[in-house]
Design a protein around this motif. Sequence first.
Motif, PDB file in Angstrom:
ATOM      1  N   SER A 169       0.824  -1.203   0.000  1.00 18.70           N
ATOM      2  CA  SER A 169       0.000   0.000   0.000  1.00 18.70           C
ATOM      3  C   SER A 169       0.861   1.257   0.000  1.00 18.70           C
ATOM      4  CB  SER A 169      -0.926   0.004   1.222  1.00 18.70           C
ATOM      5  OG  SER A 169      -1.849  -1.065   1.191  1.00 18.70           O
ATOM      6  N   GLU A 170       1.918   1.264   0.809  1.00 23.47           N
ATOM      7  CA  GLU A 170       2.813   2.424   0.854  1.00 23.47           C
ATOM      8  C   GLU A 170       3.507   2.630  -0.480  1.00 23.47           C
ATOM      9  OE1 GLU A 170       3.473   4.777   3.191  1.00 23.47           O
ATOM     10  OE2 GLU A 170       1.772   3.953   4.291  1.00 23.47           O
ATOM     11  N   ARG A 171       3.925   1.559  -1.111  1.00 19.41           N
ATOM     12  CA  ARG A 171       4.594   1.683  -2.409  1.00 19.41           C
ATOM     13  C   ARG A 171       3.635   2.164  -3.490  1.00 19.41           C
ATOM     14  NH1 ARG A 171       6.419  -3.142  -4.373  1.00 19.41           N
ATOM     15  NH2 ARG A 171       5.547  -4.476  -2.751  1.00 19.41           N
ATOM     16  N   ALA A 172       2.365   1.724  -3.411  1.00 18.37           N
ATOM     17  CA  ALA A 172       1.373   2.169  -4.391  1.00 18.37           C
ATOM     18  C   ALA A 172       1.106   3.670  -4.244  1.00 18.37           C
ATOM     19  CB  ALA A 172       0.083   1.379  -4.220  1.00 18.37           C
ATOM     20  N   LYS A 173       0.977   4.128  -3.006  1.00 17.55           N
ATOM     21  CA  LYS A 173       0.742   5.560  -2.777  1.00 17.55           C
ATOM     22  C   LYS A 173       1.935   6.389  -3.238  1.00 17.55           C
ATOM     23  CE  LYS A 173      -0.232   5.085   1.562  1.00 17.55           C
ATOM     24  NZ  LYS A 173      -0.546   5.447   2.956  1.00 17.55           N
ATOM     25  N   ALA A 174       3.138   5.849  -3.055  1.00 15.83           N
ATOM     26  CA  ALA A 174       4.348   6.567  -3.485  1.00 15.83           C
ATOM     27  C   ALA A 174       4.375   6.749  -5.007  1.00 15.83           C
ATOM     28  CB  ALA A 174       5.593   5.825  -3.010  1.00 15.83           C
ATOM     29  N   LYS A 175       3.666   5.881  -5.724  1.00 19.39           N
ATOM     30  CA  LYS A 175       3.578   5.993  -7.179  1.00 19.39           C
ATOM     31  C   LYS A 175       2.412   6.892  -7.619  1.00 19.39           C
ATOM     32  CE  LYS A 175       6.881   3.088  -8.549  1.00 19.39           C
ATOM     33  NZ  LYS A 175       7.973   3.437  -9.491  1.00 19.39           N
ATOM     34  N   GLY A 176       1.706   7.454  -6.642  1.00 17.63           N
ATOM     35  CA  GLY A 176       0.621   8.375  -6.966  1.00 17.63           C
ATOM     36  C   GLY A 176      -0.755   7.746  -7.058  1.00 17.63           C
ATOM     37  N   PHE A 177      -0.880   6.470  -6.701  1.00 19.00           N
ATOM     38  CA  PHE A 177      -2.171   5.785  -6.777  1.00 19.00           C
ATOM     39  C   PHE A 177      -2.983   5.983  -5.499  1.00 19.00           C
ATOM     40  CE2 PHE A 177       0.331   3.153  -9.773  1.00 19.00           C
ATOM     41  CZ  PHE A 177      -0.532   3.144 -10.855  1.00 19.00           C
ATOM     42  N   LYS A 178      -4.297   5.771  -5.634  1.00 16.74           N
ATOM     43  CA  LYS A 178      -5.208   5.796  -4.500  1.00 16.74           C
ATOM     44  C   LYS A 178      -5.667   4.391  -4.159  1.00 16.74           C
ATOM     45  CE  LYS A 178      -7.022  10.432  -5.479  1.00 16.74           C
ATOM     46  NZ  LYS A 178      -8.249  11.237  -5.747  1.00 16.74           N
ATOM     47  N   LEU A 179      -6.051   4.199  -2.900  1.00 16.57           N
ATOM     48  CA  LEU A 179      -6.568   2.926  -2.410  1.00 16.57           C
ATOM     49  C   LEU A 179      -7.978   3.162  -1.892  1.00 16.57           C
ATOM     50  CD1 LEU A 179      -3.406   2.011  -0.310  1.00 16.57           C
ATOM     51  CD2 LEU A 179      -3.939   1.136  -2.598  1.00 16.57           C
ATOM     52  N   LEU A 180      -8.931   2.369  -2.356  1.00 10.28           N
ATOM     53  CA  LEU A 180     -10.329   2.578  -2.000  1.00 10.28           C
ATOM     54  C   LEU A 180     -10.925   1.361  -1.305  1.00 10.28           C
ATOM     55  CD1 LEU A 180     -11.795   4.191  -5.262  1.00 10.28           C
ATOM     56  CD2 LEU A 180     -10.810   5.365  -3.289  1.00 10.28           C
ATOM     57  N   VAL A 181     -11.877   1.606  -0.414  1.00 15.49           N
ATOM     58  CA  VAL A 181     -12.744   0.557   0.109  1.00 15.49           C
ATOM     59  C   VAL A 181     -14.157   0.886  -0.342  1.00 15.49           C
ATOM     60  CG1 VAL A 181     -13.131   1.730   2.328  1.00 15.49           C
ATOM     61  CG2 VAL A 181     -13.507  -0.730   2.146  1.00 15.49           C
TER      62      VAL A 181
END
Length: 228
Positions: A169-181
């Motif tokens: 999750s941290e690596r995905a956010k570092a690439k500019g992505f969002k995480l949703l529920v």
Amino acid sequence: MMEILIPTAGLSPWLNTTLATMASSCPSVIPTVVYGGNDAAIQDLLLSQRCSPLFPTDQLPWTEATNYGLRALEGNDVVVCNDDIAILTPQWLDIFQEHLDTKRGMVAAVGPVSNNILKKQLMDYVGTEIQELPYLSFCCIAISREALQAVGGLDERFGNGPFDDLDWSERAKAKGFKLLVDRRAWVWHYGSQSMQTSSGLQNRDQARALLLEKHPHVEDHLPKSISR
């Protein structure tokens, strides 16, 4: 195209339930099961199930089995699921796919709510129907093909976990992505007992140390309990 990936290091007593609820909720999708063990009887049993089994030549921990399956399904959106969940929402895949399609390139992954999961994904957690979160659990997570290409798979140094999903999750956010529920999607998670053993607890401490080495800023936000 959405694929389903179920990594397993053994034969979960709930795997039949997992496969049965997937068959009823999304009959057109055949789940890929990566068995990271070497028990011939389990291999034969998986061959008789409604799934597409993959058998690596080496015995693999959870993170490596997951990556093995992700490589096999390269080029697709992939839902990674534990082998001990039950699907409670018939339209779960459609809900996930809608987010990934309408927010293509912006959203890395979408997760459901559950009874046994990270706090902000719990069924009784007070939150909006669709919410951006700082991390998602890999007990059930739909990942876009763009995120898989940009972020990669799990860090295999985490072994059987935990904290591999927080790291991703941290690596995905570092690439500019969002995480949703999306709280319209519900899964029941029976929950593993692997972290209750002394070796599991040792692995948890080692995994926590690795996570904080990579992402020191998350220490104040770590969940007090982990479920895999």
